[in-house]
Every structure is written in structure tokens, then in C-alpha cells.
Design an enzyme around this catalytic site. Structure first.
Site, short mmCIF file in Angstrom:
data_model
loop_
_atom_site.label_atom_id
_atom_site.label_comp_id
_atom_site.label_asym_id
_atom_site.label_seq_id
_atom_site.Cartn_x
_atom_site.Cartn_y
_atom_site.Cartn_z
N ARG B 13 0.83 -1.34 -0.06
CA ARG B 13 0.00 0.07 0.18
C ARG B 13 0.69 1.32 0.20
O ARG B 13 0.19 2.36 -0.38
CB ARG B 13 -0.96 -0.03 1.18
CG ARG B 13 -0.32 -0.13 2.51
CD ARG B 13 -1.29 -0.29 3.71
NE ARG B 13 -0.73 -0.66 4.77
CZ ARG B 13 -1.15 -0.22 6.13
NH1 ARG B 13 -1.89 0.68 6.10
NH2 ARG B 13 -0.35 -0.57 7.16
N SER B 40 -4.46 4.57 5.85
CA SER B 40 -4.38 3.16 5.47
C SER B 40 -3.94 3.03 3.98
O SER B 40 -3.35 2.31 3.56
CB SER B 40 -5.55 2.35 5.75
OG SER B 40 -5.92 2.19 6.96
N GLU B 61 -18.96 4.08 0.77
CA GLU B 61 -18.23 3.56 -0.76
C GLU B 61 -19.33 3.40 -1.86
O GLU B 61 -18.83 3.96 -2.91
CB GLU B 61 -17.98 2.06 -0.14
CG GLU B 61 -16.83 2.28 1.06
CD GLU B 61 -17.40 2.00 2.27
OE1 GLU B 61 -18.70 1.98 2.06
OE2 GLU B 61 -16.68 2.21 3.07
N PHE B 86 -14.59 -3.54 1.17
CA PHE B 86 -15.58 -2.25 0.93
C PHE B 86 -15.48 -2.04 -0.57
O PHE B 86 -16.49 -1.04 -0.56
CB PHE B 86 -15.33 -1.30 2.27
CG PHE B 86 -15.27 -1.69 3.38
CD1 PHE B 86 -15.92 -2.79 3.84
CD2 PHE B 86 -14.15 -1.20 4.26
CE1 PHE B 86 -15.75 -3.30 5.24
CE2 PHE B 86 -13.79 -1.82 5.43
CZ PHE B 86 -14.77 -2.79 5.95
N HIS B 112 -5.57 -3.95 1.82
CA HIS B 112 -5.94 -4.70 3.01
C HIS B 112 -6.62 -5.86 2.28
O HIS B 112 -7.70 -6.46 2.96
CB HIS B 112 -6.52 -3.91 4.12
CG HIS B 112 -5.99 -3.06 4.89
ND1 HIS B 112 -5.18 -2.15 4.44
CD2 HIS B 112 -5.84 -3.05 6.26
CE1 HIS B 112 -4.59 -1.36 5.18
NE2 HIS B 112 -5.13 -1.84 6.38
N ASP B 120 -8.01 -7.80 12.40
CA ASP B 120 -9.25 -7.34 12.21
C ASP B 120 -10.26 -8.53 12.01
O ASP B 120 -11.60 -8.39 11.98
CB ASP B 120 -9.53 -6.24 11.26
CG ASP B 120 -9.25 -5.02 11.74
OD1 ASP B 120 -8.92 -4.69 12.97
OD2 ASP B 120 -8.91 -3.87 10.69
N ARG B 170 -1.69 -5.04 3.44
CA ARG B 170 -1.42 -4.12 4.60
C ARG B 170 0.09 -4.45 5.03
O ARG B 170 0.75 -3.49 5.19
CB ARG B 170 -2.29 -4.47 5.62
CG ARG B 170 -2.02 -3.96 7.15
CD ARG B 170 -3.06 -4.32 8.07
NE ARG B 170 -2.64 -3.61 9.28
CZ ARG B 170 -2.65 -4.57 10.48
NH1 ARG B 170 -2.81 -5.52 10.54
NH2 ARG B 170 -2.17 -3.65 11.45
#
Lengths: 286, 317
Positions: B13, B40, B61, B86, B112, B120, B170
């Protein structure tokens, strides 16, 4: 343009709608007839469109740079959009006869996939058009383009969550080059909106989100002309504009009004004849 | 040991963020949108350099995809960014209608992706996104392997006209792609040549495949390792040339086996050159919370698993 001229064009557009839907025995005449006066007043008067200087024909440019653009979010009323675009000169009027038939550019719901002039986005799956219109409005601001973005949604469409994401976004980002409409005909597929999913007070809702809200009778051409002028005068004040447009589904055809029956039903031969008898052929049928 | 080494580990990322920083200075048509995940997605440099070309959508989104589509109509090159879960599954219909079917020049750039999101857990660990996106007609699907490749891919997709799904992750992973390597959409990269088995890997599993080749080499097996950074359009020529030499293959991806890279390769080979194929991926299961490395071990997405599957593929020749 004189109100009477617009009324005259609207009569032809209503004939086109009925003949298109009859021709393929499918499609959505009710909402199309209800929104005819709005689309005619937009495309034939309110909107500033790019025309070819030699023959006054409309020139279609996907980017819509330096011209007003319109987005139909409730794509199922495609017949009215197709008729108005054809009558405005975006594509040949005779192409209206291909509506919903195989190998046609006039798909059941509008799409740029078939390269039909005048269509910039696909719609049909509800709730997406306002977001797209806002994006175009923001692109116009980046381009220092002062033209206007218009967007029409249905009142049943207000059930969709994405509409409210967009409703929250536009005032936050001061998208004040946007005029949106909700076709408040009080009907959705399963019945009256107040029974299926009550919108309650759309004015209060949109005002709470930060919009300037206006009202108009969407089947009164003179009132529409005045309202659109008022709305344009309110642009540039850091606030998007929402016009709650009261319409009658099936407007212009007595037996199609006052009922939800004609949302997605095509007239038979006899019904078509009866309906066409109520509408003058002002510009010549396709 | 293979010729591939690394000096640093970085997250892919951050490669995306670096690519966007480059684009902020070099391409005035590039705009970015983010659904409340600027940090992020490593978008801070882009926003600092051109705040007027950044659009914060909040946690919305579906609206973000529509706005991106609108910006593309107005002539811009929007990068719609959020977590992969998302940015794909949550907004599938928005992407389908307002981007893919409408043929818009929108880049859906998501971080991610996969199990390596870690702690998570499964709500955020999408393992179906490659499949979802590759099924959309006209959608390009890219999953680069390290920081340098993600940066190069970001710049490359801005120069390509059409909808793209760019997937990255990530955790920090070895940086082994040369900084100056050109990224060509749809062009696979052969990292190690071999004659006994072909390993086709994408994303984080590319490095694991290099390590797997080392394991196999110790057993006297010469594995060919190919980085399929573009899942769609698939570099069928590179795949065919490789399996003509090796006659068996393994696919490796941080994704469901069902619908992923291996699926695409199998579909292609079934109609051209059917051969023994083994699949490294998540087998019809959701993920769970845990440290990324522990999760990759538990679900068999590592060098040891790839080497085992390679031996199995060879045994089926």
C-alpha cells in the site's frame, strides 16, 4: 421558447412513448408520461446544449464540457429520455422503433455501452444516478466549467441507501452547480410509496442534509419553466438544489392516470389507439 | 539459494501511495477519492500536493464509486480507494453498472486485501475480490507483489484507459522487484526458469513462490516461477510457453481457490493443454483474526505449502 411550443413537443413525446412501449409490448409508460413535461422543458428550453453551428444539430460529447448535462437515475423511464433525445436531434427519430428489441442501441434501460448519443451513464439499478451527477458537477468545477448538471430520481428510489450517501455528500462539498429532481408520483411497484416505504417529508429530509428545496407541479409546463428559472438563479450559493416535482403517472392519457397499473405494462392495440386519440401528432410519428 | 534477495520490507500500500505521489506531480488529470481511510491508503502525499484533486467521501463507498464514475465522465482519471472488502464486494452493483457496463475510466484501488489484513478478522479479509472483479466484462485485475511493483502498477494503470481493479495489501513484505522495472499490464514476469514444474503466483504469494523454488531446488527439482501480476487479461502465452516445458503447474494466491488466478489458468489450459494442476489458496473458507504470518501458515499460503503442491503436481504427470 413559448409554453405552447413546449406543450406541443410534449404531446409528440407522449405519442412516441406509447408507440415505443406498444411496439415491443414491454417497458414503463406510466412514469415516462409523468416526466415528459420535465424532460421537454429541460432539453428544449432550460438546458444549454452544444449545437453544431452550421445545422443547429446537437453534437454529442461524452464529457459534456461547457454544456449542461442531464442524468436519468430512474432508468426505467427510458422511453421519455429516448424520445426527447431523438426529437432534439441526438439520433434519428426512426431509431425509436427499435426500443427493447434485439440489436438495438435503445436498451430497456439506458446505457452508453451501445454508444447511443446523449447517454453518458447506465442506469436502471436504482440509487446510483445522483452520485454520478455529483461527480460530473465536481469535474465541471475542476475544469472551471460554469454549466449545470441535472439529475432526475424517482420517489420510490429514495428507498435506496446510496441516495442518502449522495444527499449527505453534495452539500458537504458545496456542489452548487447541481439541480436534482425527485419525481413525486407517490407510487412504486408494490403500491403507494406511503404504504411500501414512507418517504414522509422529503423537504425536511433534504433541508436537514443541507439542500435548497423547491416544489413544482411537474405536469404544468408554465410552472416548470418558472421553477427552472428560479432554480438556476439559486445556483452558485454553495448549496445543491432539490426540486420536489409532483407528477401524475400516466399524465396525458386519461385511463392511465390516477393508478399505478401502468407502471410497467404496455397498452394493447385498442388501448394504444384510445391513448393516441388524446394526443396530437405535432412533429410527425416516427 | 535463488538470485532474489531483498534489503528492505515494505507494504504494497505504501507503493500505491508512492505511485499516487508521483501522479500528483506528473498527471493533472488524476484525482483520488477515499472513504475515510486516508492513512491506510497512504494518500497523504497526494493530498498535500494537490488537495483540490482529492475527494473525501466519508464512510460511503457506494457513493464514492458513483462520484468516481462522474469524475471520469468529466475527463478525469479517478482512483477510488478503500479496503478491498468495501471497495469490491460491498459495492459490486455500483461497479457493475456505473463503472464496468458504463465503460468508465475508473481505477478501483484497494488495500488490505486477503488474510494478511490480520487481526481485524474475516469481516475485513476479503478473499473473493479477484473473482468478483474478473467476472465483470472489460475489467482489468492487477495484484502486484511488492512495493516497487505496486508503485509501477499504479502509474501504469493511470496511463491505461478503462476500468481497473488494483489490489494490494497491508503488511510489510520483501521488496525484490527492481525499482526501475517497467510495469506492462497483462505481461507476466518470469522470475526463475525451470523445467520440472511451473509456479504461477500473484501478489504476496510471489515471494513465497521464490522461497518454494529454493526448497524444491534442494530436492533437485527445478521450478519455474512466474509472477502473474495481471490476472485479467491473463498472459496466456507466457503460461502456455512455461507449461510446455514443465507439463505440470501450481497456482498460488492469497484468495479463494474458487474464482481466483488458479481458476483462470485452469480454464485456459482446459481448452488448450490440460495438465496436472494444484492450487494454493484458501479453500472455501473465511479467514479469522491473527497475525498475518500465522494466518498464512494456518491456511497453507506459504512456501512450504507451495513446494508440497509442486511435488504433488509433478507426481501426477
Amino acid at each position: 421558447m413559448q409554453t405552447q411550443e413546449l406543450v406541443s413537443i410534449a404531446s409528440q413525446v407522449r405519442r412516441d412513448i406509447l408507440r415505443m412501449v406498444h411496439g415491443c409490448q414491454s417497458g414503463h409508460p406510466g412514469g415516462s408520461l409523468g416526466c415528459t413535461d420535465l424532460l421537454v422543458s429541460l432539453y428544449f428550453e432550460a438546458m444549454s446544449l452544444k449545437l453544431n453551428t452550421t445545422n443547429d444539430q446537437v453534437v454529442f460529447n461524452m464529457s459534456g464540457l461547457d454544456e449542461d448535462v442531464f442524468f436519468l437515475s430512474n432508468g426505467h423511464i427510458s422511453p421519455v429520455l429516448y424520445s426527447v433525445l431523438a426529437r432534439k436531434g441526438y439520433f434519428p427519430v426512426k431509431e425509436l422503433s427499435t426500443f427493447r428489441k434485439i440489436n438495438s442501441r435503445l436498451q430497456g434501460h439506458p446505457t452508453p455501452h451501445e454508444h447511443l448519443e446523449g447517454i453518458r451513464i447506465a442506469s436502471g439499478s436504482l440509487g446510483q444516478g445522483l452520485s454520478v451527477a455529483i461527480g460530473v458537477a465536481q469535474a465541471k468545477k475542476l475544469n472551471n466549467d460554469s454549466s449545470v448538471v441535472y439529475c432526475l430520481m424517482g420517489d420510490g428510489e429514495q428507498n435506496e441507501g446510496q441516495v442518502w450517501e449522495a444527499a449527505m455528500y453534495a452539500p458537504h462539498h458545496k456542489v452548487d452547480n447541481l439541480i436534482a429532481f425527485i419525481d413525486v408520483n407517490g407510487q412504486q411497484i408494490d403500491g403507494p410509496t406511503e404504504k411500501i416505504m414512507n418517504n414522509r417529508d422529503l423537504q425536511l429530509k433534504y433541508e436537514a442534509f443541507g439542500w435548497k428545496v423547491l416544489h413544482v407541479n411537474g405536469n404544468d409546463m408554465a410552472e416548470l419553466q418558472l421553477c427552472l428559472k428560479d432554480a438556476k438563479n439559486l445556483l452558485g450559493n454553495e448549496t445543491p438544489i432539490m426540486i420536489l416535482m409532483k407528477t401524475e403517472m400516466g399524465a396525458g392519457v386519461d385511463f392511465m392516470m390516477g393508478s399505478h397499473k401502468w407502471h410497467g405494462v404496455a397498452p394493447n392495440d385498442q388501448q394504444l389507439e384510445e391513448a393516441l386519440n388524446q394526443l396530437s401528432e405535432t412533429l410527425g410519428d416516427y | 539459494m535463488s538470485k532474489y534477495t531483498y534489503e528492505t520490507k515494505k507494504d504494497t500500500r505504501s507503493g500505491f501511495g508512492a505511485g499516487m505521489e508521483f501522479l500528483s506531480l506528473t498527471n493533472p488529470k488524476v484525482v483520488a477519492l477515499c472513504a475515510d481511510l486516508i492513512g491506510s491508503l497512504k494518500l497523504e502525499p497526494f493530498i498535500k500536493n494537490c488537495p483540490e484533486r482529492f475527494f473525501q467521501t466519508g464512510i460511503a463507498e457506494a457513493n464514492m464509486i458513483g462520484i468516481a464514475s462522474g469524475l471520469s465522465i468529466g475527463g478525469y482519471i479517478p482512483f477510488a480507494t478503500t479496503f478491498a472488502n468495501f471497495g469490491t464486494g460491498r459495492v459490486y452493483d455500483q461497479i457493475r453498472q456505473s463503472v464496468a457496463y458504463s465503460g468508465k475510466n475508473v481505477k478501483i484501488a484497494c488495500s488490505h486485501a486477503g488474510l494478511t489484513l490480520g487481526e481485524d478478522g474475516a469481516t475485513h479479509q476479503i478473499l473473493e475480490d479477484i473473482g468478483l472483479m474478473k467476472m465483470l466484462p472489460g475489467m482489468v485485475v492487477i495484484n502486484p507483489c511488492d512495493y516497487n511493483q505496486t508503485k509501477a502498477a499504479t502509474i501504469a494503470v493511470a496511463n491505461y484507459t478503462g476500468p481497473v481493479y488494483l489490489r494490494f495489501g497491508r503488511p510489510v513484505v520483501p521488496v525484490f522487484t527492481p525499482e526501475d522495472q517497467e510495469f506492462i499490464i497483462g505481461k507476466a514476469i518470469t522470475l526463475i526458469e525451470g523445467s520440472d514444474v511451473s509456479i504461477f503466483a500473484t501478489g504476496h504469494l510471489v515471494w513465497e513462490s521464490i522461497l518454494a523454488a529454493d526448497i524444491l531446488k534442494e530436492k533437485g527439482i527445478h521450478a519455474e516461477v512466474i509472477n502473474i501480476h495481471t490476472i485479467k487479461p491473463l498472459d496466456t502465452q507466457a503460461i502456455l510457453e512455461s507449461v510446455k516445458k514443465t507439463s505440470c503447474l501450481v497456482s498460488a494466491e492469497e484468495h479463494q481457490i474458487n474464482g481466483g488466478l488458479g481458476d483462470s489458468i485452469a480454464q485456459f489450459l482446459a481448452t488448450t493443454m490440460p495438465l496436472p494442476q494444484e492450487f494454493v489458496g484458501v479453500n472455501d473458507s473465511f479467514g479469522e483474526s491473527g497475525k498475518p504470518a500465522d494466518l498464512m501458515d494456518k491456511y497453507g499460503l506459504n512456501a512450504v505449502s507451495i513446494a508440497e503442491k509442486a511435488l504433488k503436481a509433478i507426481s501426477r504427470k
